[in-house]
Design a protein around this motif. Structure first.
Motif, short mmCIF file in Angstrom:
data_model
loop_
_atom_site.label_atom_id
_atom_site.label_comp_id
_atom_site.label_asym_id
_atom_site.label_seq_id
_atom_site.Cartn_x
_atom_site.Cartn_y
_atom_site.Cartn_z
N SER A 148 -4.71 -5.32 -5.52
CA SER A 148 -3.38 -5.52 -6.09
C SER A 148 -3.50 -6.69 -7.04
N THR A 187 -5.80 -5.55 4.40
CA THR A 187 -4.73 -4.86 5.13
C THR A 187 -5.30 -4.11 6.33
N VAL A 235 -7.00 -3.25 -0.37
CA VAL A 235 -6.10 -2.70 -1.39
C VAL A 235 -6.15 -3.65 -2.57
N LEU A 246 -7.64 1.68 -3.72
CA LEU A 246 -8.73 1.39 -2.76
C LEU A 246 -10.08 1.29 -3.46
N TYR A 248 0.86 -1.18 0.00
CA TYR A 248 0.00 0.00 0.00
C TYR A 248 0.89 1.23 0.00
#
Ligand SMILES: O=C(O)CCC(=O)C(=O)O
Ligand SMILES: [Fe+2]
Length: 205
Positions: free
Chosen positions: A202, A106, A200, A129, A73
């Motif tokens: 990813s 997270t 998050v 986000l 992040y």
């Protein structure tokens, strides 16, 4: 240790600011002082530096970061990389995920050591986000003011006192339309820890 109040645990009061939403349960974690102490002792705290107008500044609080292994992040020029969940935080995450229907990956922790530690006005609006992120936050220890102002009309302000054990949730367009901060509180000598659970996005997670 029973951290959850059986009566209040499933309830959130939603404050509607148009399409922005802030939910609040002031009594989500009952044994909050014990959790505060545990996190003080067990987390890996650091005080990173950020660059503002070309100058290096240590953030005015301590940070820790956990989450699914490998999730990164980035914000304000800082990169946090998660390497798994301590048991106490995994338990809290599971509980909050089932309350909100989220899949947080997270948690960012901020330790305000006393009333001199602060968080300036900002929005948690990083692209990773997503467009309307739900961010769940837990406050432990000293009550502190959480202040909000509208981005396009900063005279419009709201504030709420976040008690130790409280669960505020930011959702909807809140990060687009509002900024939030935790201002200095000169008389507060006790510490406060705030946890923000985030998803998050990813590539691999
Ligand atoms: O300490 C708080 O209540 C707010 C923390 C926050 O805004 C953040 O971590 O982005
Ligand atoms: Fe924030």
């Amino acid at each position: 240790m029973d951290l959850f109040d059986p009566i209040d645990r499933e309830t959130l009061d939603w404050l509607e600011f148009g399409a922005s939403r802030v939910g609040l349960n002031q009594h989500y974690v009952t044994d909050q002082q014990a959790l505060y102490q545990q996190l003080c002792d067990e987390c890996q705290w650091s005080q990173p530096a950020v660059f503002l107008f070309g100058k290096r500044h240590k953030v005015p609080r301590l940070n820790a970061f956990y989450g699914d292994s490998g999730v990164e992040y980035r914000y304000s020029g800082l990169t946090h990389r998660a390497e798994g969940w301590p048991a106490s935080l995994q338990m809290l995450k599971t509980r909050i995920d089932s309350l909100l229907g989220t899949r947080f990956n997270t948690v960012l922790l901020n330790w305000y050591r006393d009333g001199g530690d602060t968080m300036g006005y900002h929005a948690d609006d990083e692209a990773v986000l997503g467009p309307e992120p739900t961010i769940a936050s837990i406050s432990l220890g000293a009550p502190r003011r959480f202040v909000m102002k509208r981005r396009n009309d900063p005279k419009v302000k709201r504030e709420v006192m976040l008690e130790g054990g409280s669960l505020p949730v930011m959702a909807g367009r809140f990060q687009h339309d509002w900024l939030h901060a935790v201002p200095a509180a000169r008389r507060v000598r006790e510490g406060r820890i705030n946890l923000t659970f985030r998803r998050v996005n990813s590539p691999e997670h």
